[in-house]
Design a protein around this motif. Structure first.
Motif, PDB file in Angstrom:
ATOM      1  N   MET A 103     -21.537 -42.579 -36.502  1.00  0.00           N
ATOM      2  CA  MET A 103     -21.197 -42.991 -35.144  1.00  0.00           C
ATOM      3  C   MET A 103     -19.703 -42.830 -34.895  1.00  0.00           C
ATOM      4  N   CYS A 104     -19.348 -42.095 -33.842  1.00  0.00           N
ATOM      5  CA  CYS A 104     -17.945 -42.048 -33.424  1.00  0.00           C
ATOM      6  C   CYS A 104     -17.631 -43.358 -32.711  1.00  0.00           C
ATOM      7  N   GLN A 119      -4.555 -32.832 -45.193  1.00  0.00           N
ATOM      8  CA  GLN A 119      -5.442 -33.994 -45.195  1.00  0.00           C
ATOM      9  C   GLN A 119      -6.799 -33.606 -44.613  1.00  0.00           C
ATOM     10  N   PRO A 120      -7.882 -33.725 -45.383  1.00  0.00           N
ATOM     11  CA  PRO A 120      -9.203 -33.362 -44.849  1.00  0.00           C
ATOM     12  C   PRO A 120      -9.597 -34.258 -43.700  1.00  0.00           C
ATOM     13  N   LYS A 121     -10.226 -33.668 -42.678  1.00  0.00           N
ATOM     14  CA  LYS A 121     -10.540 -34.432 -41.470  1.00  0.00           C
ATOM     15  C   LYS A 121     -11.803 -33.886 -40.840  1.00  0.00           C
ATOM     16  N   VAL A 122     -12.345 -34.661 -39.888  1.00  0.00           N
ATOM     17  CA  VAL A 122     -13.432 -34.205 -39.037  1.00  0.00           C
ATOM     18  C   VAL A 122     -13.042 -34.503 -37.595  1.00  0.00           C
ATOM     19  N   ALA A 123     -13.400 -33.593 -36.687  1.00  0.00           N
ATOM     20  CA  ALA A 123     -13.126 -33.776 -35.263  1.00  0.00           C
ATOM     21  C   ALA A 123     -14.434 -34.113 -34.563  1.00  0.00           C
ATOM     22  N   CYS A 124     -14.485 -35.243 -33.870  1.00  0.00           N
ATOM     23  CA  CYS A 124     -15.691 -35.625 -33.145  1.00  0.00           C
ATOM     24  C   CYS A 124     -16.036 -34.537 -32.135  1.00  0.00           C
ATOM     25  N   PRO A 125     -17.291 -34.121 -32.063  1.00  0.00           N
ATOM     26  CA  PRO A 125     -17.653 -33.035 -31.154  1.00  0.00           C
ATOM     27  C   PRO A 125     -17.587 -33.411 -29.676  1.00  0.00           C
ATOM     28  N   LYS A 160     -13.136 -34.779 -29.429  1.00  0.00           N
ATOM     29  CA  LYS A 160     -12.181 -34.258 -30.407  1.00  0.00           C
ATOM     30  C   LYS A 160     -11.306 -35.338 -31.030  1.00  0.00           C
ATOM     31  N   LYS A 161     -11.750 -36.588 -31.055  1.00  0.00           N
ATOM     32  CA  LYS A 161     -11.060 -37.601 -31.840  1.00  0.00           C
ATOM     33  C   LYS A 161     -11.138 -37.184 -33.300  1.00  0.00           C
ATOM     34  N   GLN A 162     -10.028 -37.263 -34.012  1.00  0.00           N
ATOM     35  CA  GLN A 162      -9.978 -36.773 -35.388  1.00  0.00           C
ATOM     36  C   GLN A 162      -9.854 -37.928 -36.376  1.00  0.00           C
ATOM     37  N   GLY A 193     -10.974 -42.669 -43.427  1.00  0.00           N
ATOM     38  CA  GLY A 193     -11.573 -42.981 -42.136  1.00  0.00           C
ATOM     39  C   GLY A 193     -10.611 -43.258 -41.004  1.00  0.00           C
ATOM     40  N   LYS A 194      -9.309 -43.235 -41.252  1.00  0.00           N
ATOM     41  CA  LYS A 194      -8.350 -43.551 -40.200  1.00  0.00           C
ATOM     42  C   LYS A 194      -8.278 -42.425 -39.168  1.00  0.00           C
ATOM     43  N   GLN A 195      -8.153 -42.819 -37.887  1.00  0.00           N
ATOM     44  CA  GLN A 195      -7.993 -41.820 -36.845  1.00  0.00           C
ATOM     45  C   GLN A 195      -6.607 -41.204 -36.933  1.00  0.00           C
ATOM     46  N   LEU A 196      -6.530 -39.900 -36.811  1.00  0.00           N
ATOM     47  CA  LEU A 196      -5.249 -39.215 -36.803  1.00  0.00           C
ATOM     48  C   LEU A 196      -4.670 -39.296 -35.396  1.00  0.00           C
ATOM     49  N   GLY A 197      -3.533 -39.974 -35.276  1.00  0.00           N
ATOM     50  CA  GLY A 197      -2.907 -40.120 -33.972  1.00  0.00           C
ATOM     51  C   GLY A 197      -3.556 -41.166 -33.093  1.00  0.00           C
ATOM     52  N   GLY A 198      -4.215 -42.161 -33.679  1.00  0.00           N
ATOM     53  CA  GLY A 198      -4.860 -43.208 -32.893  1.00  0.00           C
ATOM     54  C   GLY A 198      -5.126 -44.443 -33.721  1.00  0.00           C
ATOM     55  N   ASP A 199      -5.747 -45.441 -33.104  1.00  0.00           N
ATOM     56  CA  ASP A 199      -5.966 -46.730 -33.750  1.00  0.00           C
ATOM     57  C   ASP A 199      -7.392 -46.953 -34.215  1.00  0.00           C
ATOM     58  N   LEU A 200      -8.274 -46.004 -33.974  1.00  0.00           N
ATOM     59  CA  LEU A 200      -9.653 -46.194 -34.373  1.00  0.00           C
ATOM     60  C   LEU A 200      -9.827 -45.908 -35.866  1.00  0.00           C
TER      61      LEU A 200
END
Length: 532
Positions: free
Chosen positions: A419-420, A439-445, A448-450, A456-463
């Motif tokens: 779940m995003c 740093q390995p990451k996934v972008a939400c489809p 594009k939240k990464q 599990g930390k969001q890149l550039g955000g607080d989620l």
């Protein structure tokens, strides 16, 4: 520049995959920007099946599922209707399919029918039904030719001077499936009354008494652009010859995600002035750059290698298996169990997403280490062969959806919630994986939240998303998880189902119960509803 390097490489087999191109011209693992760009280039030059040979790992949100992802993670189905011409049998089948799968139906502005609300696991079955009456993929999900719109032309209209429908069908069947830097639209009008709006398309034809006028470089959207006249009073074969060259010139030289209109505006002017359209006339008609032979051959290759992408999937058990909802079970979770569907004029659609910051958005686990004191065990989730390389794959444990990422590029595995947290949509397994500064990451489809795959930390955000230890033992994948009841209490699908906002009145309920100071703020932050 990268397209030029690939196109001019003397050995195309040395640059016919992302891994080969990365080794020769790049670095890192790739990301949600470069992977789809390379995927588009390979499709435009080689034209292999996009889901074969690891190419599905390059595809953006819609291309990987060969359908447009909609709000809540469901998908739309858009069959091709060349020239807008459709048979009664096909219309009946569309209705039957919509009823069978509970799909919302709408006629698009491009003279075809859009069916909304399909689950990913239903897509092969839906397309199998549609294929029986001759429907092919409409490529609404791809950066490719969408449609060739037409008026009825001389076959019915008393003003028509050419058979615009037949020509539109011919044009669409020639360029269907051709991938490009951005979507392409076309139209054929049967007379100067221009009912098909050809001058607002990437390329469009308007019938004259002597043939067709060919217009190029138009588009609608945010910044509408009127197409320009490339050639006048030419026959159908000449139209196709010039369109072949125009489209290939665009495909080979435009930037990624650049429509024909802005690309055309950036071209140099003609040798004798006159702006970019004069340059195009020189290149396409006069062959001033000496590349027309290459342009002709490359377009003919795309035409000759056309394949109906959905027919390929329907008839290939291995490709069809990519649409299974969960890798570790045959159980399916219905769309209505993930987001509430509401009635709208007799059809069902997903409930509106709450605005960011409202309940059911920006979800956060009650504690960063919520399972720290839980008793955990290693759970077998299947063989490595069930988890394709360099993509995410969803699994189901109890009522909890998790995402397993086989990062073959690094030789690493990751497991996270599916779940995003942004909109509580179960879609992270469909995101593109890559790296950001190593740093390995996934972008939400969806937006594009990464998220970093390691913590599990969001890149550039607080989620943040929850992650779980994962290992490979004798080709079997194991994930360390708490008891199912504990896992479901935090991540269970039922508890995170998005409901229409008028079902939830947290502020009102909070006022009624007069909570202790700070309690209400915590509930709002977590985005979880309180049952009074």
């Amino acid at each position: 520049e990268l397209m030029a390097l690939i196109r001019t490489d003397p050995d195309i087999t040395s640059v016919d995959s992302f891994e080969k191109i990365l080794a020769k011209h790049g670095h890192g693992d790739g990301c949600e920007v470069c992977k789809p760009a390379v995927g588009s280039m390979l499709a435009s030059l080689v034209n292999g099946v996009i889901l074969e040979d690891g190419r599905d790992a390059l595809q953006d949100t819609n291309d990987r599922s060969m359908a447009n992802m909609q709000r809540g993670g469901s998908y739309s189905v858009v069959p091709r209707v060349p020239g807008g011409e459709i048979s009664p049998e096909q219309l009946i089948t569309l209705g039957n399919v919509a009823n069978k799968y509970g799909l919302y139906s709408k006629i698009t502005g491009a003279q075809r029918v859009d069916l909304f609300g399909a689950a990913k696991y239903q897509l092969p079955d839906i397309w199998e039904d549609l294929g029986k009456v001759g429907f092919e993929s409409g490529h609404a999900y791809g950066k490719a030719l969408r449609t060739v719109k037409s008026c009825v032309g001389s076959t019915w209209c008393r003003y028509g001077v050419q058979d615009s429908v037949s020509f539109a069908v011919r044009v669409e069947n020639r360029y269907k499936g051709v991938r490009s830097p951005h979507k392409m639209k076309s139209a054929v009008s049967g007379c100067v009354r221009e009912c098909a709006e050809a001058q607002g398309k990437d390329f469009g034809m308007i019938a004259t008494e002597n043939g067709y006028n060919l217009y190029v470089g138009g588009n609608g959207g945010v910044s509408p652009v009127h197409a320009e006249l490339l050639a006048a009073d030419i026959d159908e074969d000449t139209v196709l010859k010039y369109v072949d060259r125009y489209l290939m010139y665009y495909i080979l030289t435009a930037d990624r995600l650049e429509r024909t209109a802005p690309w055309q505006m950036k071209l140099p002017g003609g040798k004798n002035g006159g702006g970019p359209i004069e340059h195009l006339k020189e290149v396409i008609i006069e062959d001033s750059l000496g590349i027309c032979d290459e342009l002709d051959k490359r377009m003919q290759h795309l035409v000759d290698t056309y394949h109906d992408e959905w027919a390929v999937v329907v008839n290939d058990p291995e490709l069809r298996a990519k649409f299974k909802q969960f890798a570790n079970t045959d159980k399916n979770i219905k769309r209505e169990e993930q987001i509430e569907f509401v009635d709208m004029r007799g059809q069902l659609r997903p409930a509106d997403w709450p605005a960011d910051g409202q309940p059911q958005t920006n979800w956060q686990a009650p504690d960063d280490d919520i399972f720290a004191r839980s008793e955990k065990s290693w759970v077998n989730i299947g063989n490595v062969k069930n988890f394709p390389p360099n993509v995410g794959t969803p699994i189901l444990v109890g009522d909890t959806q998790l995402a397993v990422f086989n990062n073959a590029q690094r030789g690493e595995w990751y497991c996270t919630q599916n779940m995003c947290p942004h909109k509580q949509a179960f879609v992270l397994s469909q995101g593109i994986i890559g790296d950001a500064a190593g740093q390995p990451k996934v972008a939400c489809p969806l937006h594009k939240k990464q998220f970093a795959l390691e913590d599990g930390k969001q890149l550039g955000g607080d989620l943040k998303i929850l992650t779980f230890p994962i290992k490979v033992v004798n080709d079997e994948i194991e994930v360390e998880l708490p008891a199912v009841a504990e896992l479901d209490a935090i991540l269970g699908t039922n508890g995170l189902r998005v409901m229409k906002s008028d079902c939830i009145d947290l502020p009102g309920d909070a006022i009624k119960i007069n909570p202790k100071k700070g309690r209400f703020e915590n509930v709002m932050k977590s985005g979880q509803s309180m049952i009074i």
